[in-house]
Design a protein around this motif. Sequence first.
Motif, PDB file in Angstrom:
ATOM      1  N   UNK A  70      -9.181   1.850 -39.599  1.00  0.00           N
ATOM      2  CA  UNK A  70     -10.673   1.992 -39.279  1.00  0.00           C
ATOM      3  C   UNK A  70     -10.787   0.652 -38.279  1.00  0.00           C
ATOM      4  N   UNK A  71     -10.035  -0.805 -38.791  1.00  0.00           N
ATOM      5  CA  UNK A  71     -10.154  -1.576 -37.839  1.00  0.00           C
ATOM      6  C   UNK A  71     -11.391  -1.738 -36.609  1.00  0.00           C
ATOM      7  N   UNK A  72     -12.064  -2.240 -36.309  1.00  0.00           N
ATOM      8  CA  UNK A  72     -12.252  -3.292 -34.398  1.00  0.00           C
ATOM      9  C   UNK A  72     -11.641  -3.638 -33.790  1.00  0.00           C
ATOM     10  N   UNK A  73     -11.053  -3.128 -33.127  1.00  0.00           N
ATOM     11  CA  UNK A  73      -9.890  -4.179 -32.145  1.00  0.00           C
ATOM     12  C   UNK A  73     -10.792  -4.110 -30.699  1.00  0.00           C
ATOM     13  N   UNK A  74     -10.752  -5.529 -29.873  1.00  0.00           N
ATOM     14  CA  UNK A  74     -10.778  -5.667 -28.856  1.00  0.00           C
ATOM     15  C   UNK A  74     -11.231  -6.422 -28.122  1.00  0.00           C
ATOM     16  N   UNK A  75      -9.779  -6.221 -26.670  1.00  0.00           N
ATOM     17  CA  UNK A  75      -9.461  -7.186 -25.966  1.00  0.00           C
ATOM     18  C   UNK A  75      -9.840  -7.105 -24.338  1.00  0.00           C
ATOM     19  N   UNK A  76      -9.713  -7.894 -23.768  1.00  0.00           N
ATOM     20  CA  UNK A  76     -10.654  -7.508 -22.042  1.00  0.00           C
ATOM     21  C   UNK A  76      -8.816  -8.040 -21.522  1.00  0.00           C
ATOM     22  N   UNK A  77      -9.777  -6.917 -20.181  1.00  0.00           N
ATOM     23  CA  UNK A  77      -7.428  -6.391 -19.525  1.00  0.00           C
ATOM     24  C   UNK A  77      -8.800  -7.026 -17.945  1.00  0.00           C
ATOM     25  N   UNK A  78      -8.212  -7.739 -17.207  1.00  0.00           N
ATOM     26  CA  UNK A  78      -8.261  -7.560 -15.088  1.00  0.00           C
ATOM     27  C   UNK A  78      -7.022  -7.422 -15.085  1.00  0.00           C
ATOM     28  N   UNK A  79      -7.341  -6.462 -14.439  1.00  0.00           N
ATOM     29  CA  UNK A  79      -5.266  -6.169 -13.373  1.00  0.00           C
ATOM     30  C   UNK A  79      -6.283  -6.947 -12.093  1.00  0.00           C
ATOM     31  N   UNK A  80      -4.725  -7.327 -11.658  1.00  0.00           N
ATOM     32  CA  UNK A  80      -4.139  -7.558  -9.622  1.00  0.00           C
ATOM     33  C   UNK A  80      -3.946  -6.944  -9.089  1.00  0.00           C
ATOM     34  N   UNK A  81      -4.532  -6.727  -7.819  1.00  0.00           N
ATOM     35  CA  UNK A  81      -4.409  -5.629  -6.553  1.00  0.00           C
ATOM     36  C   UNK A  81      -2.894  -5.582  -6.456  1.00  0.00           C
ATOM     37  N   UNK A  82      -2.413  -4.615  -6.484  1.00  0.00           N
ATOM     38  CA  UNK A  82      -0.710  -4.221  -6.141  1.00  0.00           C
ATOM     39  C   UNK A  82      -0.798  -3.319  -5.184  1.00  0.00           C
ATOM     40  N   UNK A  83       0.713  -2.924  -4.695  1.00  0.00           N
ATOM     41  CA  UNK A  83       1.577  -2.047  -3.469  1.00  0.00           C
ATOM     42  C   UNK A  83       1.801  -0.653  -3.782  1.00  0.00           C
ATOM     43  N   UNK A  84       1.506  -0.107  -2.837  1.00  0.00           N
ATOM     44  CA  UNK A  84       1.904   0.485  -2.913  1.00  0.00           C
ATOM     45  C   UNK A  84       3.581   0.857  -3.061  1.00  0.00           C
ATOM     46  N   UNK A  85       4.534   1.382  -3.879  1.00  0.00           N
ATOM     47  CA  UNK A  85       5.902   1.658  -3.926  1.00  0.00           C
ATOM     48  C   UNK A  85       6.928   2.070  -3.307  1.00  0.00           C
ATOM     49  N   UNK A  86       7.845   1.340  -3.183  1.00  0.00           N
ATOM     50  CA  UNK A  86       9.043   1.687  -1.929  1.00  0.00           C
ATOM     51  C   UNK A  86      10.442   2.097  -2.978  1.00  0.00           C
ATOM     52  N   UNK A  87      10.561   3.337  -2.521  1.00  0.00           N
ATOM     53  CA  UNK A  87      11.636   3.832  -3.127  1.00  0.00           C
ATOM     54  C   UNK A  87      13.565   3.290  -2.746  1.00  0.00           C
ATOM     55  N   UNK A  88      14.082   3.410  -3.871  1.00  0.00           N
ATOM     56  CA  UNK A  88      15.311   2.892  -2.960  1.00  0.00           C
ATOM     57  C   UNK A  88      15.809   3.067  -1.510  1.00  0.00           C
ATOM     58  N   UNK A  89      15.203   4.544  -1.169  1.00  0.00           N
ATOM     59  CA  UNK A  89      15.369   4.794  -0.116  1.00  0.00           C
ATOM     60  C   UNK A  89      14.340   4.065   0.666  1.00  0.00           C
ATOM     61  N   UNK A  90      13.465   3.792   0.631  1.00  0.00           N
ATOM     62  CA  UNK A  90      12.666   2.769   1.869  1.00  0.00           C
ATOM     63  C   UNK A  90      11.092   3.970   1.865  1.00  0.00           C
ATOM     64  N   UNK A  91      11.532   5.239   1.037  1.00  0.00           N
ATOM     65  CA  UNK A  91      10.279   5.646   1.006  1.00  0.00           C
ATOM     66  C   UNK A  91       8.979   6.073   0.426  1.00  0.00           C
ATOM     67  N   UNK A  92       7.370   4.925   1.216  1.00  0.00           N
ATOM     68  CA  UNK A  92       6.508   4.453  -0.051  1.00  0.00           C
ATOM     69  C   UNK A  92       5.597   6.647  -0.689  1.00  0.00           C
ATOM     70  N   UNK A  93       5.147   5.688  -2.263  1.00  0.00           N
ATOM     71  CA  UNK A  93       4.964   7.028  -2.340  1.00  0.00           C
ATOM     72  C   UNK A  93       3.529   7.545  -1.947  1.00  0.00           C
ATOM     73  N   UNK A  94       3.445   8.724  -2.694  1.00  0.00           N
ATOM     74  CA  UNK A  94       2.711   9.774  -1.743  1.00  0.00           C
ATOM     75  C   UNK A  94       1.204   9.877  -2.612  1.00  0.00           C
ATOM     76  N   UNK A  95      -0.282   9.698  -2.377  1.00  0.00           N
ATOM     77  CA  UNK A  95      -1.206  10.587  -2.905  1.00  0.00           C
ATOM     78  C   UNK A  95      -1.008  11.842  -3.017  1.00  0.00           C
ATOM     79  N   UNK A  96      -1.655  12.527  -3.615  1.00  0.00           N
ATOM     80  CA  UNK A  96      -1.726  14.210  -3.989  1.00  0.00           C
ATOM     81  C   UNK A  96      -3.357  14.157  -3.924  1.00  0.00           C
ATOM     82  N   UNK A  97      -3.676  13.284  -4.582  1.00  0.00           N
ATOM     83  CA  UNK A  97      -5.319  14.093  -4.969  1.00  0.00           C
ATOM     84  C   UNK A  97      -6.332  12.627  -5.646  1.00  0.00           C
ATOM     85  N   UNK A  98      -7.406  12.476  -4.578  1.00  0.00           N
ATOM     86  CA  UNK A  98      -7.855  11.410  -5.540  1.00  0.00           C
ATOM     87  C   UNK A  98      -7.868   9.981  -4.152  1.00  0.00           C
TER      88      UNK A  98
END
Length: 321
Positions: A284-312
């Motif tokens: 029950x001890x407290x643990x706090x870490x602070x995260x910053x994320x850096x922008x990435x790309x839309x993933x690419x499959x081995x066939x050269x097809x990009x990921x697709x957003x379905x919702x949001x």
Amino acid sequence: MTITQDRPTAEHTALDLAGDDYATITVHKVTESIGARIGGVRLGGDLDARTVAEIRRALLKHKVIFFSGQDQLDDAGQYEFAGLLGQPTAPHPTVRGNEHAVLPINSDHGKANSWHTDVTFVDRIPAISVLRAVQLPAYGGTTTWANTATAYERLSPALKALVDRLWAVHTNLYDYVAERDEKRIGGIDVQEQAYRDEFASQVFETEHPLVRVHPETGERTLLAGHFIKRLVGLNTHDSIDIFNLIQRHVTRLENTVRWNWSPGDLAIWDNRATQHYGVADYGDQKRVLHRITLAGDVPLSVDGVHSTSRKGDASHFSSLS
């Protein structure tokens, strides 16, 4: 959305990951498969371009790198340093942070004790995560990372042929604290429930390839983790079996590194080539870490097809790198 991107090559991989010569930093491997300690540098927004380039090269090679003795950093300093490595995103697609793009990883909100890659439920998966120790328990609170590039390389040819063609739906409606303590009277406390409600306040679903091509190194990496809802085109039983099979290969102990946090520590990981797990071994001890994320790309499959957003729509969270 139309996206153009050159497909990385095998030659590109060999060029980027070769060599252990560094002029401005020291680099010491922690394990054979993943992780390195970086020394000889005081982190901040005033680092010269050569040092930043060497830190980034070490990150691409070792997937997660660790810095100690960085007590001078606060949220502003962490943000300024992170900005040298890439473009900071908003703290999270659904969860509030602060003015320095920081997302507090706070044990009061639950414990992320499940293997995952950060924010895979959106189309533009963050490229890099920068995590700084803020408040640590007297014991425990370690974090473990796994190399999803070596996990893919160590698959048999038959399994590679299978996963190269598979896609998965990722969503933020995953039960992020599935391993929570159920012995408390009344179940989840109010603060933890409020955080979970905020996490799911906007629903995201994205279809990603199970194997993506790393945009900088050209490596093939396994894109899995706990935000996967199901595999496309498969029934529930087959989805679960293949998901568990892939996760077993990713999280083999020989493919991981475990970091015992100390005050002044900072970890950076390549979110495109790793999964991680915050070990809930501190009671029950407290643990706090602070995260910053850096922008990435839309993933690419081995066939050269990009990921697709379905919702949001994640455009408020991050621009595309």
